[in-house]
Write an enzyme that holds these catalytic residues in place. Structure first.
Site, PDB file in Angstrom:
ATOM      1  N   ILE A  19      -5.330   3.056   6.158  1.00 15.92           N
ATOM      2  CA  ILE A  19      -6.813   3.268   6.377  1.00 15.92           C
ATOM      3  C   ILE A  19      -7.535   3.006   5.160  1.00 15.92           C
ATOM      4  O   ILE A  19      -7.141   3.061   4.045  1.00 15.92           O
ATOM      5  CB  ILE A  19      -6.949   4.652   6.595  1.00 15.92           C
ATOM      6  CG1 ILE A  19      -8.385   5.254   7.079  1.00 15.92           C
ATOM      7  CG2 ILE A  19      -6.488   5.668   5.560  1.00 15.92           C
ATOM      8  CD1 ILE A  19      -8.490   6.378   7.751  1.00 15.92           C
ATOM      9  N   PHE A  74       0.907   4.426   7.021  1.00 20.15           N
ATOM     10  CA  PHE A  74      -0.353   4.704   7.774  1.00 20.15           C
ATOM     11  C   PHE A  74      -1.464   3.904   6.671  1.00 20.15           C
ATOM     12  O   PHE A  74      -1.600   4.405   5.605  1.00 20.15           O
ATOM     13  CB  PHE A  74      -0.667   5.984   7.850  1.00 20.15           C
ATOM     14  CG  PHE A  74      -2.168   6.305   8.096  1.00 20.15           C
ATOM     15  CD1 PHE A  74      -2.663   6.071   9.345  1.00 20.15           C
ATOM     16  CD2 PHE A  74      -2.926   7.051   7.271  1.00 20.15           C
ATOM     17  CE1 PHE A  74      -3.940   6.316   9.830  1.00 20.15           C
ATOM     18  CE2 PHE A  74      -4.311   7.333   7.602  1.00 20.15           C
ATOM     19  CZ  PHE A  74      -4.615   7.087   8.788  1.00 20.15           C
ATOM     20  N   HIS A 129       0.820  -1.274  -0.016  1.00 17.19           N
ATOM     21  CA  HIS A 129       0.034  -0.065   0.117  1.00 17.19           C
ATOM     22  C   HIS A 129       0.823   1.220   0.056  1.00 17.19           C
ATOM     23  O   HIS A 129       1.694   1.317   0.793  1.00 17.19           O
ATOM     24  CB  HIS A 129      -0.957   0.111   1.239  1.00 17.19           C
ATOM     25  CG  HIS A 129      -1.952  -1.006   1.024  1.00 17.19           C
ATOM     26  ND1 HIS A 129      -3.038  -0.615   0.810  1.00 17.19           N
ATOM     27  CD2 HIS A 129      -1.889  -2.269   1.511  1.00 17.19           C
ATOM     28  CE1 HIS A 129      -3.838  -1.971   0.667  1.00 17.19           C
ATOM     29  NE2 HIS A 129      -3.272  -2.847   1.272  1.00 17.19           N
ATOM     30  N   PRO A 130       0.524   2.284  -0.800  1.00 20.65           N
ATOM     31  CA  PRO A 130       1.395   3.528  -0.859  1.00 20.65           C
ATOM     32  C   PRO A 130       0.898   4.267   0.132  1.00 20.65           C
ATOM     33  O   PRO A 130      -0.282   4.029   0.614  1.00 20.65           O
ATOM     34  CB  PRO A 130       1.157   3.923  -2.328  1.00 20.65           C
ATOM     35  CG  PRO A 130      -0.262   3.381  -2.816  1.00 20.65           C
ATOM     36  CD  PRO A 130      -0.133   1.933  -2.074  1.00 20.65           C
TER      37      PRO A 130
END
Length: 171
Positions: free
Chosen positions: A121, A119, A73-74
């Site tokens: 989400i 992070f 995930h970037p």
């Protein structure tokens, strides 16, 4: 009593050869363990069965498996070039003011420094401000608590991506 037919996209996924199915699953989640668990569960009769298998596999990921999944995930605000999934999922940051984008970059770096990973989400449907507020709040978490939040967010992302794979958008 009638049975519901397998959605066409899910039927196509079930029919893929192992290599192609594994590649499709890796597009949804970068964890090899997760992808192999879902691959082993084929064929899936319903999207709900696929989601349940995903939820179970996500819940059982080791710390190493979770790290592998997160590495796919970037950072929020910086989707991978040529990756339509991350661009679509992070669209709430696309039109954000430059000041918000700069703040998000700083918060991403602070988060990564504290927790050692990106992070994560489920950004789908969230505004740039909502994502900023979430990272601010989560920076105060203990690492163990944050790991469980990450696992939950990963599960949400996986479900959205699997819905696309199975052509059951809006499910």
């Amino acid at each position: 009593m009638t049975s519901t037919p397998t959605p066409p996209g899910l039927a196509r996924f079930n029919a893929l050869d192992e290599h192609a199915a594994l590649a499709a699953l890796h597009e949804a989640c970068a964890s090899t363990t997760w992808a192999r668990r879902l691959l082993a569960g084929r064929p899936y009769a319903t999207a709900d069965a696929l989601y349940a298998a995903s939820d179970a596999a996500t819940a059982e990921l080791t710390a190493t498996d979770l790290d592998e999944a997160m590495a796919g995930h970037p950072p929020i605000g910086r989707p991978r070039p040529g990756d339509p999934a991350s661009a679509r999922e992070q669209s709430g940051m696309t039109g954000a003011p430059d000041a918000l984008k700069a703040e998000m970059l700083e918060l991403n770096l602070a988060y990564q420094e504290k927790f050692g990973h990106v992070f994560l989400i489920c950004a789908t449907g969230r505004t740039g401000e909502q994502m900023r507020d979430a990272v601010r709040e989560r920076l105060g978490n203990a690492p163990e608590r944050e790991r469980e939040i990450v696992r939950t967010e990963l599960g949400k992302i996986n479900r959205i991506r699997l819905a696309r794979l199975a052509d059951v958008e809006g499910d």
